[in-house]
Design a protein around this motif. Structure first.
Motif, PDB file in Angstrom:
ATOM      1  N   LEU A  17       0.837  -1.193   0.000  1.00 46.70           N
ATOM      2  CA  LEU A  17       0.000   0.000   0.000  1.00 46.70           C
ATOM      3  C   LEU A  17       0.878   1.251   0.000  1.00 46.70           C
ATOM      4  N   VAL A  18       1.914   1.247   0.843  1.00 44.18           N
ATOM      5  CA  VAL A  18       2.850   2.376   0.901  1.00 44.18           C
ATOM      6  C   VAL A  18       3.505   2.597  -0.458  1.00 44.18           C
ATOM      7  N   ASN A  19       3.886   1.509  -1.102  1.00 45.17           N
ATOM      8  CA  ASN A  19       4.582   1.580  -2.389  1.00 45.17           C
ATOM      9  C   ASN A  19       3.638   1.757  -3.569  1.00 45.17           C
ATOM     10  N   GLN A  20       2.359   1.870  -3.270  1.00 41.83           N
ATOM     11  CA  GLN A  20       1.313   2.086  -4.276  1.00 41.83           C
ATOM     12  C   GLN A  20       1.238   0.951  -5.299  1.00 41.83           C
ATOM     13  N   LYS A  21       1.561  -0.247  -4.835  1.00 42.80           N
ATOM     14  CA  LYS A  21       1.403  -1.441  -5.658  1.00 42.80           C
ATOM     15  C   LYS A  21       0.035  -2.073  -5.437  1.00 42.80           C
ATOM     16  N   ALA A  22      -0.613  -1.662  -4.329  1.00 39.19           N
ATOM     17  CA  ALA A  22      -1.950  -2.146  -3.995  1.00 39.19           C
ATOM     18  C   ALA A  22      -2.850  -0.963  -3.682  1.00 39.19           C
ATOM     19  N   GLY A  23      -4.150  -1.159  -3.879  1.00 37.70           N
ATOM     20  CA  GLY A  23      -5.072  -0.033  -3.749  1.00 37.70           C
ATOM     21  C   GLY A  23      -5.782   0.101  -2.418  1.00 37.70           C
ATOM     22  N   MET A  24      -6.096  -1.035  -1.769  1.00 35.33           N
ATOM     23  CA  MET A  24      -6.867  -1.002  -0.518  1.00 35.33           C
ATOM     24  C   MET A  24      -6.397  -2.127   0.388  1.00 35.33           C
ATOM     25  N   MET A  25      -6.700  -2.011   1.675  1.00 36.14           N
ATOM     26  CA  MET A  25      -6.374  -3.077   2.622  1.00 36.14           C
ATOM     27  C   MET A  25      -7.272  -2.987   3.843  1.00 36.14           C
ATOM     28  N   VAL A  26      -7.897  -4.104   4.206  1.00 39.46           N
ATOM     29  CA  VAL A  26      -8.715  -4.180   5.415  1.00 39.46           C
ATOM     30  C   VAL A  26      -7.789  -4.586   6.562  1.00 39.46           C
ATOM     31  N   LEU A  27      -7.582  -3.671   7.496  1.00 34.81           N
ATOM     32  CA  LEU A  27      -6.641  -3.918   8.588  1.00 34.81           C
ATOM     33  C   LEU A  27      -6.959  -2.953   9.731  1.00 34.81           C
ATOM     34  N   GLY A  28      -6.257  -3.117  10.845  1.00 37.02           N
ATOM     35  CA  GLY A  28      -6.419  -2.208  11.964  1.00 37.02           C
ATOM     36  C   GLY A  28      -5.417  -1.069  11.892  1.00 37.02           C
ATOM     37  N   LEU A  29      -5.803   0.100  12.376  1.00 33.92           N
ATOM     38  CA  LEU A  29      -4.876   1.225  12.419  1.00 33.92           C
ATOM     39  C   LEU A  29      -3.664   0.883  13.283  1.00 33.92           C
ATOM     40  N   ASP A  30      -3.877   0.061  14.292  1.00 36.07           N
ATOM     41  CA  ASP A  30      -2.796  -0.353  15.185  1.00 36.07           C
ATOM     42  C   ASP A  30      -1.668  -1.046  14.432  1.00 36.07           C
ATOM     43  N   GLN A  31      -2.023  -1.727  13.342  1.00 27.65           N
ATOM     44  CA  GLN A  31      -1.007  -2.392  12.526  1.00 27.65           C
ATOM     45  C   GLN A  31      -0.480  -1.454  11.433  1.00 27.65           C
ATOM     46  N   ILE A  32      -1.361  -0.997  10.577  1.00 27.84           N
ATOM     47  CA  ILE A  32      -0.909  -0.245   9.401  1.00 27.84           C
ATOM     48  C   ILE A  32      -0.317   1.109   9.790  1.00 27.84           C
ATOM     49  N   GLY A  33      -0.716   1.637  10.952  1.00 25.14           N
ATOM     50  CA  GLY A  33      -0.161   2.904  11.409  1.00 25.14           C
ATOM     51  C   GLY A  33       1.312   2.822  11.756  1.00 25.14           C
ATOM     52  N   THR A  34       1.822   1.603  11.948  1.00 32.98           N
ATOM     53  CA  THR A  34       3.253   1.435  12.222  1.00 32.98           C
ATOM     54  C   THR A  34       4.060   1.340  10.935  1.00 32.98           C
ATOM     55  N   ILE A  35       3.382   1.275   9.798  1.00 26.96           N
ATOM     56  CA  ILE A  35       4.038   1.228   8.484  1.00 26.96           C
ATOM     57  C   ILE A  35       3.990   2.607   7.823  1.00 26.96           C
ATOM     58  N   PHE A  36       2.845   3.270   7.904  1.00 30.28           N
ATOM     59  CA  PHE A  36       2.701   4.639   7.395  1.00 30.28           C
ATOM     60  C   PHE A  36       3.145   5.598   8.507  1.00 30.28           C
ATOM     61  N   THR A  37       4.436   5.810   8.622  1.00 33.14           N
ATOM     62  CA  THR A  37       4.970   6.649   9.690  1.00 33.14           C
ATOM     63  C   THR A  37       5.630   7.900   9.122  1.00 33.14           C
ATOM     64  N   GLY A  38       5.943   8.840  10.011  1.00 35.70           N
ATOM     65  CA  GLY A  38       6.605  10.069   9.583  1.00 35.70           C
ATOM     66  C   GLY A  38       5.789  10.829   8.557  1.00 35.70           C
TER      67      GLY A  38
END
Length: 413
Positions: free
Chosen positions: A248-269
């Protein structure tokens, strides 16, 4: 499953203290062995020492290992305090006598919490067993810049969701970054499909009573789910959620069903501002999008803590807005549970998450928290994995799940 950290065992004594002797050290069993939120805990524990004089001796364990070994850990010689979850997961261990109540702590922190949060922290016996610390929604996440570049719009209905997935596939993008090597991420999709198709009350009854698994209502959930599989990540069964979030960060995928607790540690800064989210789409207009999955994380106390006085002091601090504000400053992937936190300091994803949660009519906790631990992971993870590999076998899968559920619930706790 290969453990990514040490086995879950007690980390040792409590600085020579015992019972309520008021020692200066509290042992803490934590499921946060990864850099974040481990770093956030380190900061909070340092602040706790300044505020209370209590030194926290953490026992860092990989999240999956922690969950898989929690029962034997609590029956052995556990740490004084441990990370755990609201809902059935908290109630299960309270009912087994493997946790001690925190009623005295709540006499101090009670004014900082809503009635709904208080209810999430109590067991059926009327006692408090959890001090809530943070929570977060599960939603559909996406890269704002990618969507702006492609001209995508947020879908609110199932038909719009599928149409968008088709368009993304046509654009050469993986529509949905679905990854299920760890098993549990797929539970969030099941929960949303069930709540959107059959409603919140049906979903909670299904989770808590162990009945109606082999019914047309549940089969309808998997029939709907089958429509999504063609839009999932290739090889999703062997990928971790971190790999999906990175796509998702690399814009290779469009959507993802996940928790903010998880994905928020990848989309940082700087990337945090690029993280967008929206509610899982409506399927049955009767139920709309009113239910939101919002797991509450917090702290429980083992049945015989070596330093009860220290435990109460520590948890009375962790249950305050300043402690949670400090935590969120280092780990902006959650939302505080206590009132009084300065939400102006939230990142945009945190603000969006808070809006999604506060606008919900009903909040679920997540499958492995709303149902029994001896059913969620041992039964439902392999059942869902089998379905995703062989969608045509859902009839036999549900028949097997139903039989196991009846056996487990008949056995009591």
């Amino acid at each position: 499953m290969v453990a990514a950290g040490p086995l879950l065992t007690a980390c040792g004594g409590s600085g020579g203290s015992s019972g309520g002797s008021g020692g200066k050290t509290v042992t803490f069993g934590s499921n946060a062995a990864v850099p974040q939120p481990k770093g956030a805990y380190v900061n909070v524990f340092a602040a706790a020492k300044k505020a209370t004089g209590i030194t926290v001796k953490p026992n860092w364990v990989d999240h999956n290992t922690f969950q898989q070994n929690i029962s034997s850990y609590l029956q052995g010689n556990p740490d004084d305090v441990f990370n755990w979850f609201a809902g059935e997961r908290m109630q299960f261990f309270a009912g087994q006598g493997l946790a001690s109540d925190v009623d005295d702590v709540w006499k101090t922190i009670g004014p900082h919490y809503t009635d709904a949060m208080k209810a999430q922290s109590k067991a059926p016996d009327g006692h408090y067993y959890l001090v809530p610390f943070d929570y977060y929604p599960w939603a559909v996440f996406y890269s704002k810049s990618l969507w702006k570049k492609k001209g995508y719009s947020v879908p609110t209905t199932w038909d719009e969701y599928i149409a968008l997935a088709k368009k993304m596939k046509g654009d050469g993008i993986t529509p949905i970054a679905f990854t299920n090597k760890d098993g549990w991420p797929s539970m969030g999709t099941f929960d949303y499909l069930n709540m959107r198709i059959n409603g919140f009350d049906f979903h909670i009854d299904l989770m808590r009573k162990g009945e109606k698994w082999n019914t047309p209502q549940v089969k309808a959930v998997f029939d709907q789910w089958r429509e999504l599989i063609p839009y999932y990540s290739p090889g999703f069964a062997g990928q971790t959620w971190q790999e999906g979030a990175q796509a998702l960060v690399n814009q290779k995928a469009g959507m993802m069903v996940l928790g903010l607790d998880q994905i928020g540690t990848i989309f940082t800064g700087d990337k945090a501002a690029d993280l967008g989210l929206f509610a899982f789409p409506e399927i049955n207009p009767k139920y709309g999008q009113t239910a939101v999955e919002a797991p509450v994380d917090g702290f429980m106390v083992s049945k015989s803590p070596k330093n009860r006085d220290g435990v109460d002091k520590l948890l009375s601090y962790l249950g305050t807005a300043p402690a949670q504000q400090l935590w969120l400053g280092t780990n902006p992937a959650d939302i505080a549970t206590a009132s009084g936190v300065d939400t102006s300091k939230y990142t945009q994803p945190q603000k969006d998450a808070a809006k999604l949660i506060t606008g919900a009519k009903s909040l679920s906790q997540f499958m492995d928290r709303d149902t029994r631990p001896d059913f969620a992971d041992p039964v439902m993870i392999p059942a869902i994995q089998k379905f995703l590999n062989s969608p045509g076998e859902i009839a036999s899968i549900l028949s097997n799940v139903d039989k196991q559920a009846k056996t487990i619930w008949a056995s009591g706790s």
